[in-house]
Design a protein around this motif. Structure first.
Motif, PDB file in Angstrom:
ATOM      1  N   GLU A   1     -11.124   5.480  -1.694  1.00 57.08           N
ATOM      2  CA  GLU A   1      -9.731   5.343  -2.243  1.00 57.08           C
ATOM      3  C   GLU A   1      -9.256   6.719  -1.691  1.00 57.08           C
ATOM      4  OE1 GLU A   1      -9.108   3.843  -5.849  1.00 57.08           O
ATOM      5  OE2 GLU A   1     -10.253   1.905  -5.310  1.00 57.08           O
ATOM      6  N   LYS A   2     -10.121   7.889  -2.019  1.00 62.41           N
ATOM      7  CA  LYS A   2      -9.369   9.245  -1.945  1.00 62.41           C
ATOM      8  C   LYS A   2      -9.373   9.501  -0.210  1.00 62.41           C
ATOM      9  CE  LYS A   2     -10.556  13.797  -2.706  1.00 62.41           C
ATOM     10  NZ  LYS A   2     -11.753  15.010  -3.273  1.00 62.41           N
ATOM     11  N   CYS A   3     -10.160   8.991   0.424  1.00 60.76           N
ATOM     12  CA  CYS A   3      -9.839   9.120   1.963  1.00 60.76           C
ATOM     13  C   CYS A   3      -8.571   8.307   2.392  1.00 60.76           C
ATOM     14  CB  CYS A   3     -11.237   8.524   2.701  1.00 60.76           C
ATOM     15  SG  CYS A   3     -12.624   9.311   2.367  1.00 60.76           S
ATOM     16  N   MET A   4      -8.497   7.108   1.846  1.00 57.40           N
ATOM     17  CA  MET A   4      -7.202   6.188   2.367  1.00 57.40           C
ATOM     18  C   MET A   4      -5.837   6.794   1.868  1.00 57.40           C
ATOM     19  SD  MET A   4      -8.271   3.866   4.044  1.00 57.40           S
ATOM     20  CE  MET A   4      -6.756   2.431   3.765  1.00 57.40           C
ATOM     21  N   THR A   5      -5.939   7.601   0.718  1.00 57.12           N
ATOM     22  CA  THR A   5      -4.623   8.147  -0.032  1.00 57.12           C
ATOM     23  C   THR A   5      -4.561   9.725   0.421  1.00 57.12           C
ATOM     24  OG1 THR A   5      -5.754   8.464  -1.892  1.00 57.12           O
ATOM     25  CG2 THR A   5      -4.854   6.470  -1.781  1.00 57.12           C
ATOM     26  N   ALA A   6      -5.530  10.331   1.329  1.00 60.83           N
ATOM     27  CA  ALA A   6      -5.312  11.596   1.771  1.00 60.83           C
ATOM     28  C   ALA A   6      -4.053  11.697   2.352  1.00 60.83           C
ATOM     29  CB  ALA A   6      -6.531  11.898   2.631  1.00 60.83           C
ATOM     30  N   LYS A   7      -3.342  12.979   2.201  1.00 55.12           N
ATOM     31  CA  LYS A   7      -2.070  13.329   2.761  1.00 55.12           C
ATOM     32  C   LYS A   7      -2.143  13.383   4.166  1.00 55.12           C
ATOM     33  CE  LYS A   7       2.115  15.738   2.218  1.00 55.12           C
ATOM     34  NZ  LYS A   7       2.568  17.306   2.529  1.00 55.12           N
ATOM     35  N   PRO A   8      -1.388  12.748   5.043  1.00 55.00           N
ATOM     36  CA  PRO A   8      -1.370  12.941   6.582  1.00 55.00           C
ATOM     37  C   PRO A   8      -0.926  14.271   6.798  1.00 55.00           C
ATOM     38  CG  PRO A   8      -0.095  10.864   6.130  1.00 55.00           C
ATOM     39  CD  PRO A   8      -0.477  11.694   4.611  1.00 55.00           C
ATOM     40  N   ASP A   9      -1.736  15.093   7.759  1.00 53.88           N
ATOM     41  CA  ASP A   9      -1.311  16.106   8.509  1.00 53.88           C
ATOM     42  C   ASP A   9       0.003  16.230   9.498  1.00 53.88           C
ATOM     43  OD1 ASP A   9      -3.137  17.692   6.937  1.00 53.88           O
ATOM     44  OD2 ASP A   9      -4.517  17.644   8.408  1.00 53.88           O
ATOM     45  N   GLN A  10       0.103  14.806  10.024  1.00 49.74           N
ATOM     46  CA  GLN A  10       1.036  14.386  11.131  1.00 49.74           C
ATOM     47  C   GLN A  10       2.058  13.582  10.731  1.00 49.74           C
ATOM     48  OE1 GLN A  10       0.800  16.459  14.066  1.00 49.74           O
ATOM     49  NE2 GLN A  10      -1.003  17.713  13.352  1.00 49.74           N
ATOM     50  N   THR A  11       3.094  13.555  11.139  1.00 50.13           N
ATOM     51  CA  THR A  11       4.157  12.641  11.137  1.00 50.13           C
ATOM     52  C   THR A  11       4.946  12.258  12.655  1.00 50.13           C
ATOM     53  OG1 THR A  11       4.588  13.458   8.896  1.00 50.13           O
ATOM     54  CG2 THR A  11       6.405  11.998   9.888  1.00 50.13           C
ATOM     55  N   ILE A  12       5.163  11.098  12.550  1.00 53.89           N
ATOM     56  CA  ILE A  12       5.780  10.840  13.917  1.00 53.89           C
ATOM     57  C   ILE A  12       7.136   9.516  13.400  1.00 53.89           C
ATOM     58  CG2 ILE A  12       4.366   8.666  14.550  1.00 53.89           C
ATOM     59  CD1 ILE A  12       4.610   9.563  17.528  1.00 53.89           C
ATOM     60  N   THR A  13       7.952   9.724  14.023  1.00 55.81           N
ATOM     61  CA  THR A  13       9.229   8.752  13.910  1.00 55.81           C
ATOM     62  C   THR A  13       9.234   7.836  14.707  1.00 55.81           C
ATOM     63  OG1 THR A  13      10.679  10.584  13.253  1.00 55.81           O
ATOM     64  CG2 THR A  13      11.836   8.791  13.767  1.00 55.81           C
TER      65      THR A  13
ATOM     66  N   TRP B   1      -8.651   8.273   9.557  1.00 53.63           N
ATOM     67  CA  TRP B   1      -7.842   9.202  10.089  1.00 53.63           C
ATOM     68  C   TRP B   1      -6.472   8.565   9.570  1.00 53.63           C
ATOM     69  CZ3 TRP B   1     -12.262   7.828  12.145  1.00 53.63           C
ATOM     70  CH2 TRP B   1     -12.932   8.784  12.617  1.00 53.63           C
ATOM     71  N   ASN B   2      -5.450   9.364   8.752  1.00 54.12           N
ATOM     72  CA  ASN B   2      -4.279   9.228   8.389  1.00 54.12           C
ATOM     73  C   ASN B   2      -3.248   9.864   9.180  1.00 54.12           C
ATOM     74  OD1 ASN B   2      -5.107   7.461   6.552  1.00 54.12           O
ATOM     75  ND2 ASN B   2      -5.815   9.218   5.090  1.00 54.12           N
ATOM     76  N   ILE B   3      -2.083   8.952   9.647  1.00 57.29           N
ATOM     77  CA  ILE B   3      -0.747   9.549  10.087  1.00 57.29           C
ATOM     78  C   ILE B   3       0.417   8.920   9.511  1.00 57.29           C
ATOM     79  CG2 ILE B   3       0.486   9.821  12.310  1.00 57.29           C
ATOM     80  CD1 ILE B   3      -2.303   9.738  13.889  1.00 57.29           C
ATOM     81  N   LYS B   4       1.301   9.714   9.144  1.00 61.70           N
ATOM     82  CA  LYS B   4       2.547   9.233   8.561  1.00 61.70           C
ATOM     83  C   LYS B   4       3.599   8.829   9.524  1.00 61.70           C
ATOM     84  CE  LYS B   4       6.030  10.319   5.243  1.00 61.70           C
ATOM     85  NZ  LYS B   4       6.369  11.016   4.271  1.00 61.70           N
ATOM     86  N   LEU B   5       4.018   7.439   9.431  1.00 62.57           N
ATOM     87  CA  LEU B   5       5.299   7.047  10.310  1.00 62.57           C
ATOM     88  C   LEU B   5       6.667   7.131   9.647  1.00 62.57           C
ATOM     89  CD1 LEU B   5       2.569   6.083  11.962  1.00 62.57           C
ATOM     90  CD2 LEU B   5       3.723   4.338  12.766  1.00 62.57           C
ATOM     91  N   GLU B   6       7.457   7.517  10.013  1.00 61.43           N
ATOM     92  CA  GLU B   6       8.800   7.475   9.265  1.00 61.43           C
ATOM     93  C   GLU B   6       9.801   6.430   9.995  1.00 61.43           C
ATOM     94  OE1 GLU B   6      10.068  11.464   8.806  1.00 61.43           O
ATOM     95  OE2 GLU B   6       8.864  11.757   7.002  1.00 61.43           O
ATOM     96  N   ARG B   7      10.486   5.597   9.379  1.00 63.45           N
ATOM     97  CA  ARG B   7      11.359   4.723  10.225  1.00 63.45           C
ATOM     98  C   ARG B   7      12.566   5.420  10.219  1.00 63.45           C
ATOM     99  NH1 ARG B   7      14.236  -0.228   8.362  1.00 63.45           N
ATOM    100  NH2 ARG B   7      14.145   0.588   6.454  1.00 63.45           N
TER     101      ARG B   7
END
Length: 171
Positions: free
Chosen positions: A76-88, A162-168
């Motif tokens: 769960e800690k791995c899944m909720t780790a804050k992503p370092d990268q963001t893409i729109t 591997w976590n990556i944030k996507l912004e709409r």
């Protein structure tokens, strides 16, 4: 004769100094962490590449179905780790996911905010409709952001996240 012997001493000192510098350099490099495999998300012309949030050289890091609480908590800690990268992601965009061949060989799956968006794959590439990534099945609404978690799996246990944030983007 002194000129000859002093020029030899100078060359000897330089050789010893060079050997020492090479040895020190190798020692420093051996102390560095080896980089983890990378996952890439591409949207249109933009790409981001991320190192693993959790990766222990292919060893099992756990899963949510484990009966051991410590293993569940670690995953769960791995899944909720804050992503370092963001893409729109703009409306109608495709989200392309890429993994390294070693990751694909194990098998991998992608999840958006905890919901699967791909099936288990042994390919190095998958494509997902961008709108699907942001759709929350529980609330039946579109979210403003999502975290894509790419997870490698071996024998039903996860070996990397591997976590990556996507912004709409606004319509």
């Amino acid at each position: 004769m002194t000129a000859f012997s002093s020029s030899l001493r100078g060359k000897g000192r330089r050789a010893v100094a060079a050997a020492g510098a090479v040895s020190l350099g190798l020692l420093v490099l051996s102390a560095c962490d080896q980089p983890t495999p990378r996952a890439t998300v591409t949207v249109g012309q933009d790409s981001v590449t991320a190192e693993a949030s959790c990766y222990e050289d292919g060893k099992t890091i756990g899963d949510l179905t484990s009966k051991q609480k410590a293993e569940q908590a670690k995953f769960e800690k791995c899944m909720t780790a804050k992503p370092d990268q963001t893409i729109t992601v703009h409306p109608g965009d495709k989200v392309r996911l890429g993994v390294e061949p070693d990751m694909a060989e194990q098998g991998w799956i992608a999840m958006a905010n905890g919901m699967p968006v791909t099936s288990l794959s042994k390919q190095t590439y998958a494509s997902v409709e961008g709108d699907r990534v942001f759709y929350n099945q529980q609330s039946q609404q579109m979210a403003d952001s999502a975290t894509i978690s790419i997870m490698t799996s071996k024998g039903g246990k996860y070996t990397g996240v591997w976590n990556i944030k996507l912004e709409r983007a606004a319509s």
